[in-house]
Structures are given as C-alpha cells and as structure tokens.
Design an enzyme around this catalytic site. Structure first.
Site, PDB file in Angstrom:
ATOM      1  N   HIS A  10      -9.821  48.369  39.075  1.00  0.00           N
ATOM      2  CA  HIS A  10      -9.624  49.395  40.114  1.00  0.00           C
ATOM      3  C   HIS A  10     -10.847  50.309  40.177  1.00  0.00           C
ATOM      4  O   HIS A  10     -11.317  50.680  41.253  1.00  0.00           O
ATOM      5  CB  HIS A  10      -8.384  50.246  39.810  1.00  0.00           C
ATOM      6  CG  HIS A  10      -7.131  49.470  39.593  1.00  0.00           C
ATOM      7  ND1 HIS A  10      -6.418  49.508  38.421  1.00  0.00           N
ATOM      8  CD2 HIS A  10      -6.472  48.605  40.411  1.00  0.00           C
ATOM      9  CE1 HIS A  10      -5.361  48.709  38.526  1.00  0.00           C
ATOM     10  NE2 HIS A  10      -5.372  48.151  39.714  1.00  0.00           N
ATOM     11  N   CYS A  13       2.391  40.467  44.243  1.00  0.00           N
ATOM     12  CA  CYS A  13       1.485  40.602  45.403  1.00  0.00           C
ATOM     13  C   CYS A  13       2.154  41.385  46.523  1.00  0.00           C
ATOM     14  O   CYS A  13       1.491  41.772  47.471  1.00  0.00           O
ATOM     15  CB  CYS A  13       1.119  39.250  46.007  1.00  0.00           C
ATOM     16  SG  CYS A  13       0.296  38.102  44.935  1.00  0.00           S
ATOM     17  N   LYS A  73      -3.185  44.334  34.513  1.00  0.00           N
ATOM     18  CA  LYS A  73      -2.283  44.976  33.547  1.00  0.00           C
ATOM     19  C   LYS A  73      -1.098  44.061  33.271  1.00  0.00           C
ATOM     20  O   LYS A  73      -0.626  43.963  32.146  1.00  0.00           O
ATOM     21  CB  LYS A  73      -1.791  46.313  34.108  1.00  0.00           C
ATOM     22  CG  LYS A  73      -2.760  47.446  33.836  1.00  0.00           C
ATOM     23  CD  LYS A  73      -2.528  48.060  32.469  1.00  0.00           C
ATOM     24  CE  LYS A  73      -3.697  48.888  32.069  1.00  0.00           C
ATOM     25  NZ  LYS A  73      -3.457  50.216  31.613  1.00  0.00           N
ATOM     26  N   LYS A  91      -8.479  36.859  36.601  1.00  0.00           N
ATOM     27  CA  LYS A  91      -8.534  38.228  37.118  1.00  0.00           C
ATOM     28  C   LYS A  91      -7.909  39.182  36.094  1.00  0.00           C
ATOM     29  O   LYS A  91      -6.793  38.957  35.634  1.00  0.00           O
ATOM     30  CB  LYS A  91      -7.748  38.293  38.432  1.00  0.00           C
ATOM     31  CG  LYS A  91      -7.664  39.688  39.027  1.00  0.00           C
ATOM     32  CD  LYS A  91      -6.967  39.634  40.373  1.00  0.00           C
ATOM     33  CE  LYS A  91      -6.833  41.020  40.956  1.00  0.00           C
ATOM     34  NZ  LYS A  91      -5.469  41.481  41.098  1.00  0.00           N
ATOM     35  N   CYS A 132       3.588  32.178  41.759  1.00  0.00           N
ATOM     36  CA  CYS A 132       2.463  32.736  42.512  1.00  0.00           C
ATOM     37  C   CYS A 132       1.171  32.383  41.777  1.00  0.00           C
ATOM     38  O   CYS A 132       1.081  32.599  40.560  1.00  0.00           O
ATOM     39  CB  CYS A 132       2.629  34.248  42.599  1.00  0.00           C
ATOM     40  SG  CYS A 132       1.095  35.087  43.002  1.00  0.00           S
ATOM     41  N   CYS A 172       6.352  36.955  46.524  1.00  0.00           N
ATOM     42  CA  CYS A 172       5.868  37.351  45.197  1.00  0.00           C
ATOM     43  C   CYS A 172       5.868  38.872  45.139  1.00  0.00           C
ATOM     44  O   CYS A 172       5.170  39.534  45.916  1.00  0.00           O
ATOM     45  CB  CYS A 172       4.460  36.825  44.937  1.00  0.00           C
ATOM     46  SG  CYS A 172       3.722  37.593  43.460  1.00  0.00           S
ATOM     47  N   HIS A 178      -0.373  35.690  40.122  1.00  0.00           N
ATOM     48  CA  HIS A 178       0.340  36.344  39.023  1.00  0.00           C
ATOM     49  C   HIS A 178       0.911  35.377  37.989  1.00  0.00           C
ATOM     50  O   HIS A 178       1.307  35.799  36.904  1.00  0.00           O
ATOM     51  CB  HIS A 178       1.468  37.237  39.582  1.00  0.00           C
ATOM     52  CG  HIS A 178       0.925  38.456  40.275  1.00  0.00           C
ATOM     53  ND1 HIS A 178       0.585  38.451  41.609  1.00  0.00           N
ATOM     54  CD2 HIS A 178       0.610  39.686  39.798  1.00  0.00           C
ATOM     55  CE1 HIS A 178       0.105  39.640  41.930  1.00  0.00           C
ATOM     56  NE2 HIS A 178       0.100  40.403  40.859  1.00  0.00           N
ATOM     57  N   HIS A 214      -7.042  50.317  35.639  1.00  0.00           N
ATOM     58  CA  HIS A 214      -7.922  49.597  34.720  1.00  0.00           C
ATOM     59  C   HIS A 214      -9.305  49.482  35.360  1.00  0.00           C
ATOM     60  O   HIS A 214      -9.518  49.971  36.480  1.00  0.00           O
ATOM     61  CB  HIS A 214      -7.342  48.241  34.309  1.00  0.00           C
ATOM     62  CG  HIS A 214      -7.087  47.279  35.438  1.00  0.00           C
ATOM     63  ND1 HIS A 214      -8.089  46.767  36.219  1.00  0.00           N
ATOM     64  CD2 HIS A 214      -5.937  46.737  35.911  1.00  0.00           C
ATOM     65  CE1 HIS A 214      -7.592  45.938  37.108  1.00  0.00           C
ATOM     66  NE2 HIS A 214      -6.269  45.912  36.959  1.00  0.00           N
TER      67      HIS A 214
END
Ligand code: MSP
Length: 521
Positions: free
Chosen positions: A22, A131, A308, A305, A149, A128, A152, A19
């Site tokens: 990145h 991560c 995906k 953040k 987490c 997690c 996430h 995405h």
C-alpha cells in the site's frame, strides 16, 4: 481558472493495517505530486479508505465489533499515522463512510437510474470476497477440489440474488474507441493491451447492488439493497471533489477545478475496475473520463503478491525504523521499474542505502560542508562555473523531468543520481585537499568548493520530492533559505540555472544524512 493536476491513489480496504504494498502506491503518488508542485502547478492529491462491503463487515464481526467502530479505529490508529510517518502530503483523505461521500453516491446512482442506465435483474455466479469481485468461472483455479480465486487462493462463494444492474456492455465500443484515440489514457502499454483485449472479448452488464447484507450505501430507491462496494468506492475520486454539487456551490467549483483526474495510480490487480467500469460509469453520466490510469506492478514475497491475508505483509515501520523514512521512499521507486513486479530484499535495500544514499549522496554533502569549513571558514566563496557540471545538470534535469512526468520514477531518480556521481567524480578529480596545500591555489580551491556546493543545491531541489526531510536538512546546511527561500518553493524549471547560492552564505555541517546501519537487523 487553472485546472489542478489531480492525482489519486486507490482507497485502501481497512480490513487490516497497511503494508509496504500500500505504501508503495501512496509514496509514488506523493513523489509525483510533490514534483508537479515544484513545477509550479496547482496540485490536488487524494488518498483515503474503502470501508464498506463484506470483507470489512466480516472481519469486524469476527472481532465482535460494529463495522463502523472497526474502521474508525483502524483509520485513526493505523492508516493516518502510517501516512504521517511516511511524510505523505495529501491534500484530502476520503473515507467512504463519510456523509459527503454516501450522499453524493446516492445522487449519482439516482441520476444513472433516471437516465435509463440501470435495470433490475438476477445475478448468479461466483464471488471472491477478498477481491470483492464477481468472477467468471473460467478465471478460477482449483485448489483441493475447490474453485478458488487466483489472487487470493481462497474458495469463491456462490451469489444468487436479485440485484440492480448497470448497462456496462453498452459502453464497450466507446471504451475501445477511447483507448484507440488516447493511448496515454491507460499505461503502461502492457496494461492498455490487457484492457483492450478484455474489452474486445466483450463485457457483460454489472450487478451494482447486493441484498444479502447491509454494510454499504443504501440504494436510494430500494431500501433492501446496498450499493456494490466497487461502485461505491470508485466514485470516491469524484465525490471527494464535489461530484453532483451545483456548479455555483463550493463543491461544484472544486469539481470544475479538478475534474477530470490527471492520474489514477493503481496496482495491476485493480486495473479493470479503473479502466473499464469507472470510465463507463462516467460516460453514462456524461462526465469526462480520467486522463490516465497507471497500473504499477506488485511487491512480491516468495514470488507472490505480498498480502496481509497470506501473512506476507511487511509493515512500513519495520523498514523505516531501520533505514529511515527517506530511504524507504527512495528505495522502492529507485529499485523497481514502475509497472513491473519486484521483490523486496533486505540485502538489496542495505546495499543501495550504503552505496547510493550514504556514500554517493550523504558523503558528498558532509565532505563539501567539512571542506568549506576547513578551507573557507564555513563561508561560501565567490561564484564559479564548471561547464561540464553545468551541462550534466541541464541534462539531468530535463531527463528527470520527462521521466518522472511519464511515471518512470526509476529513470528520473537514476538521472539525478548520475549527476550526483558526476559531482563526486569532479571532487575526486580536482582534489581540493591537495589544492589546499598551496596558498597560490586558493582561487581554484574556492572555485571547486563553490561548484560542489552549488551542485548540492540542485540535488537538494531535485531529490526533495523523493526525500523531503533529508533535503530540507541539506538546504539548511547550505544556508540557502536566506537568499532563495523555502526549499519547497524552488522550481524545477529554474534548478539548472547556475550560480544561485550566494557568495558569503553560511555553510554548516549537516548531521549525517544517512547514518551507518546497525548490522544486527
Ligand atoms: N479498496 C480497493 C481499491 C478501491 S479504489 C477505488 C483495494 N484495496 S486494497 O487495499 O486491497 O489495495 C489497494 C492497492 O494497494 C492496490 O491496488 C495496490 O495499489 C496496492 N497494493 C496492495 N498490495 C500490493 C502489493 N503487494 N504490491 C504493490 N501494491 C499493492 O483494492
């Protein structure tokens, strides 16, 4: 032997397609390495993919494919084409499932074991999978009564295993000393402060193997365990350039020419892995630590953040299909200070596209070519000087160079675009279309047109690392190849030398550099 300027991006998890978060890191790396190449330096630019661990194993299982087949397909069909589309000029692409990597990881690990940095222990605590990180209970947040987490927002899992441990805690003081002596080694300052206070709080030893699944590099002395995915992944930066090879082999020579890395570019989410665990691993092996870890901010969607897994990921193609690749490369580095978070907004991108790229830059190029065609038959007139423009160019180059080398992409781009604005102001002030009305003004008119074209030459060179394809079109239209050679061979140190475009160069009209946007999108 000259040491290469060696820059890396993180290696990306191939649980899914890329995405724009990145792409943000990789484009920044590409711009910085292209800039250093134009400074005449030897450069080595590495990117790649992180292919082991539970996250990837599980997604492959959910899709009923073998993990190797899963990563092979994504790398082939998504990741590599994505970097090609974005015109990324990496020198190498490492995949952690490659033999050149796995073998060197095993050799490195064995040497740490032999030198007493690894011991057997028991790990019990939260983990997690998103991560791929062992978490401290205090870091977790509670969602619907479950420990989750914070990155996430998903429940952590309890790991209870006999593992191999790396004596990370033994390096706390040495790391603190390193950051005290080398403030540049972790940037921006906020990132360094975070790392220093984390270290001051004390660090525990790190579990570096897992025994409950097998998608990873096997621990060389224990076939029941695979190497913890982060320990495996961090090593990519060194395995890709020949870590552990004998000094007189090809790999060993490459390692001597590249190591230590000059810049590891990372998102702020993975700062501690790079600024704590990774240098400690290197210290344990007696190797030099990276010269700089730079943590940039996040692209946010709805204040969080972009990711995906939260279904907020935007594919780079969604943007490049509309705005073009070069506008994509330009926009994020121009709009967001590197190191801070920023939100992607379609409206802001459209506004900058129109005002900065289409109007300030694209129009200047097309107006200049059209006037040289109309008033000088498409042939560049004799060399001329304008001391204001020359001074502005000198200042722009020195500002841009120091900003970009310090990873202040926004400051660098603004310095260059301010020069572009200055040239537009010059054309508006000189009014060549009025000068053209009197034959007696021909000399002055030609001087204005030369100065404008020469300024565009400098802009093509300076903006080339950011927008390579567009600047190549401009370079062609300025007829610069013949006397000056390839655009990529133009040196930043020479760009402010006035008078490089030769009289008589054939100037042709560019295709529109930044076409008007379709309003429907
Ligand atoms: N595989 C690890 C890195 C190992 S490096 C030895 C990993 N991969 S990742 O694919 O999840 O993310 C890698 C990097 O992508 C982040 O550190 C960051 O550089 C970039 N980004 C991912 N999401 C991002 C945003 N939303 N915004 C900006 N950058 C982001 O972590």
């Amino acid at each position: 032997m000259t040491k290469s300027f060696y820059l890396t991006t993180p290696i990306y998890y191939v649980n899914d397609a890329p995405h724009i978060g990145h792409a943000y890191t990789t484009v920044a790396g590409d711009v910085l390495t292209r800039w250093h190449r134009q400074k005449g330096e030897e450069v080595w630019f590495l990117t790649g993919t992180d292919e082991h661990g539970q996250k990837i194993m599980r997604v492959a299982q959910e899709n009923n494919v073998d993990p190797q087949a899963w990563v092979d397909r994504l790398v082939r069909d998504s990741w590599k084409p994505n970097w090609e589309n974005l015109n990324i000029a990496n020198d190498d692409f490492i995949r952690t499932t490659e033999k050149r990597h796995t073998e060197r990881v095993q050799k490195f690990l064995q040497s740490l074991k032999d030198s007493g940095h690894i011991y057997a222990g028991k790990y019990e605590g939260p983990y997690c999978v998103g991560c791929e990180e062992f978490k401290l209970p205090a870091e977790l947040i509670e969602i619907n009564g479950e420990k989750c987490c914070p990155t996430h927002g998903k429940p952590v899992e309890l790991v209870n295993e006999n593992n191999w441990f790396f004596k990370l805690s033994a390096f706390t003081e040495k790391l603190l000393e390193h950051y005290r002596l080398n403030p540049d080694a972790c940037q921006p300052e906020s990132a360094r402060n975070e790392v220093v206070s984390f270290l001051e709080g004390g660090v525990s030893d790190l579990s570096i193997s897992r025994s409950t699944f097998d998608w990873g590099v096997q621990v060389p002395w224990d076939s029941d365990q695979v190497v913890y995915v982060w320990f495996d992944a961090l090593l990519n930066y060194a395995t890709a350039v020949g870590l552990t090879d004998s000094p007189d082999s090809e790999g060993g020579k490459k390692f001597a020419r590249t190591w230590p890395a000059d810049v590891h570019l990372v998102g702020k989410d993975i700062l501690r892995f790079h600024a704590v665990i990774w240098p400690a691993m290197l210290m344990a092996a007696g190797l030099d630590v990276p010269r700089k870890v730079f943590a940039h901010g996040w692209l946010l969607v709805g204040g969080e953040k972009m990711s995906k897994s939260k279904l907020t990921g935007i594919a780079p193609k969604e943007i490049t299909d509309h705005f073009g690749v070069d506008a994509f490369r330009y926009y994020f580095l121009r709009a967001i200070p590197f190191g801070s978070d920023g939100s992607f907004s379609w409206e802001d991108m459209s506004a900058r596209y129109t005002s900065e790229l289409a109007n300030d830059f694209g129009n200047l190029a097309s107006r200049s070519a059209a006037m040289i065609e109309k008033y000088c038959g498409g042939v560049l007139p004799a060399l001329s000087h304008d001391s204001d423009l020359q001074t502005a160019l000198h200042n722009a180059v020195s500002k841009a160079d120091s900003a970009i080398c310090a990873l202040d992409f926004q400051g660098g781009i603004v310095a260059i675009m301010d020069f572009c604005k200055k040239v537009n102001g010059y054309v508006t002030e000189k009014e060549p279309w009025i000068l053209a009305k009197e034959a007696s003004n021909q000399r002055e008119l030609e001087g204005v047109l030369y100065n404008t074209a020469e300024s565009l030459r400098a802009l093509a060179v300076l903006l080339h690392p950011v927008m390579p394809a567009t600047c190549e079109i401009l370079w062609q239209s300025l007829g610069a190849h013949e006397k000056l050679g390839e655009l990529s061979a133009q040196k930043i140190s020479d760009v402010a030398t006035w008078g490089q475009l030769p009289e008589g160069a054939k100037i042709s009209r560019t295709p529109v550099l930044f076409p008007r946007l379709e309003t429907s999108a």
